[in-house]
Design an enzyme around this catalytic site. Structure first.
Site, PDB file in Angstrom:
ATOM      1  CG  ASP A   1      -2.044   0.982   1.184  1.00 40.57           C
ATOM      2  OD1 ASP A   1      -3.044   0.752   0.486  1.00 40.57           O
ATOM      3  OD2 ASP A   1      -1.891   2.024   1.851  1.00 40.57           O
ATOM      4  NE  ARG A   2      -0.096   6.589   1.061  1.00 44.72           N
ATOM      5  CZ  ARG A   2      -0.365   7.378   0.007  1.00 44.72           C
ATOM      6  NH1 ARG A   2      -1.298   7.017  -0.873  1.00 44.72           N
ATOM      7  NH2 ARG A   2       0.299   8.497  -0.177  1.00 44.72           N
TER       8      ARG A   2
ATOM      9  CG  HIS B   1      -5.559  -3.666   0.893  1.00 47.79           C
ATOM     10  ND1 HIS B   1      -4.840  -3.390  -0.266  1.00 47.79           N
ATOM     11  CD2 HIS B   1      -5.200  -2.699   1.789  1.00 47.79           C
ATOM     12  CE1 HIS B   1      -4.094  -2.313  -0.069  1.00 47.79           C
ATOM     13  NE2 HIS B   1      -4.286  -1.881   1.170  1.00 47.79           N
TER      14      HIS B   1
END
Length: 284
Positions: free
Chosen positions: A106-107, A269
């Site tokens: 993700d980030r 996720h």
């Protein structure tokens, strides 16, 4: 909360900025970068598996997250992915590693992507979990399908309103993602740790995301125009949300990474927490 068996340090990576980092194992170094709205704890099971598989595992909280320092954004660059990637390279060098494998979720995957472009001689291989490069992310979000990324648009707004809105109900905001982005509930104590960490980092988390609608886009555009590519082997693990949103994820990544292995996986996720043994195999 800590990763059992790992040593914890605070390491200076820039003027006035120290990162909280967990270190375990011995052998070839690999750095693991967490995503939103999490901390280094998301890697706890993967890190433990890699540490017993002949790796030195380095697991920091990104600047602005967890127990790492949270400098105030001043000019739009404090939370650029370029700045955050430089943190990670400096961290690894401070721990004695001139080169290392890098994985991000993700980030953290956006930080890893930028590290690969800016420091190609340092990153030996790159693994990306469930994200697209910033330019491609904004391009594929359009129409009603963009609702899935509502938080990105919110946090892209000028300073003030996003921080006020999120700060008024941080547990509801961050809890929404912790609960809806997983196919299995997170352990209660881990969820609580993420909420506490995020609750205490609203301005810096917003600044991180805001940078992805500003300075990070400019940096990626310059690399795209210059024909810069990721020169190391790249593995990308993603859910099949490319098909749901109508784009070819493997094709988008292939434009940046000539040496690419792209895998569509069935996990949610938070795949490093849902399937740590499988993710560790991709990284080892």
């Amino acid at each position: 909360m800590n990763i059992p068996g790992f040593e914890y340090r605070r390491v200076a990576v820039a003027d006035g900025v120290e990162l909280n980092v967990a270190i375990g194992g011995s052998g070839s170094p690999i750095v693991l970068l967490h995503g939103f709205p999490q901390t280094h704890l998301m890697w706890r099971d993967v890190a433990a598996a890699l540490a017993t598989d002949q790796h030195t595992v380095i697991v920091p909280d990104l600047r602005g997250y967890g127990d790492s320092d949270k400098p105030v954004e001043t000019d739009g660059s404090v939370y650029s992915k370029r700045t955050m990637a430089a943190d990670i390279v400096t961290l690894a060098k401070a721990l004695g590693h001139e080169q290392f494998a890098l994985a991000g979720h993700d980030r953290g995957a956006l930080v890893a992507f930028r590290a690969g472009l800016d420091h190609p001689d340092v990153i030996t291989r790159l693994t990306i979990l469930d994200v697209l490069p910033t330019l491609d992310m904004w391009d594929v979000l359009h129409g009603t399908t963009a609702a899935v990324g509502f938080h990105l648009y919110l946090m892209a707004q000028p300073p003030g309103l996003p921080e006020q809105l999120i700060g008024a109900a941080p547990d509801a905001f961050f809890g929404h993602f912790l609960d809806s982005w997983t196919s299995e509930p997170l352990p209660a104590e881990i969820r609580a740790a993420y909420l506490e960490a995020s609750r205490n980092a609203v301005p810096s988390i917003v600044a991180d995301c805001r940078a992805s609608a500003g300075i990070d886009v400019e940096h990626d555009k310059l690399d795209l125009a210059a024909g810069n590519k990721l020169r190391m082997p790249v593995t990308v693990l993603q859910q099949d949300w490319g098909a749901a949103l109508g784009f070819d994820a493997a094709g988008l990544w292939g434009a940046w990474a000539p040496d690419l292995c792209h895998h569509t996986v069935a996990y949610g996720h938070f795949m490093a927490e849902e399937a740590p043994a499988e993710i560790a195999k991709y990284l080892s």
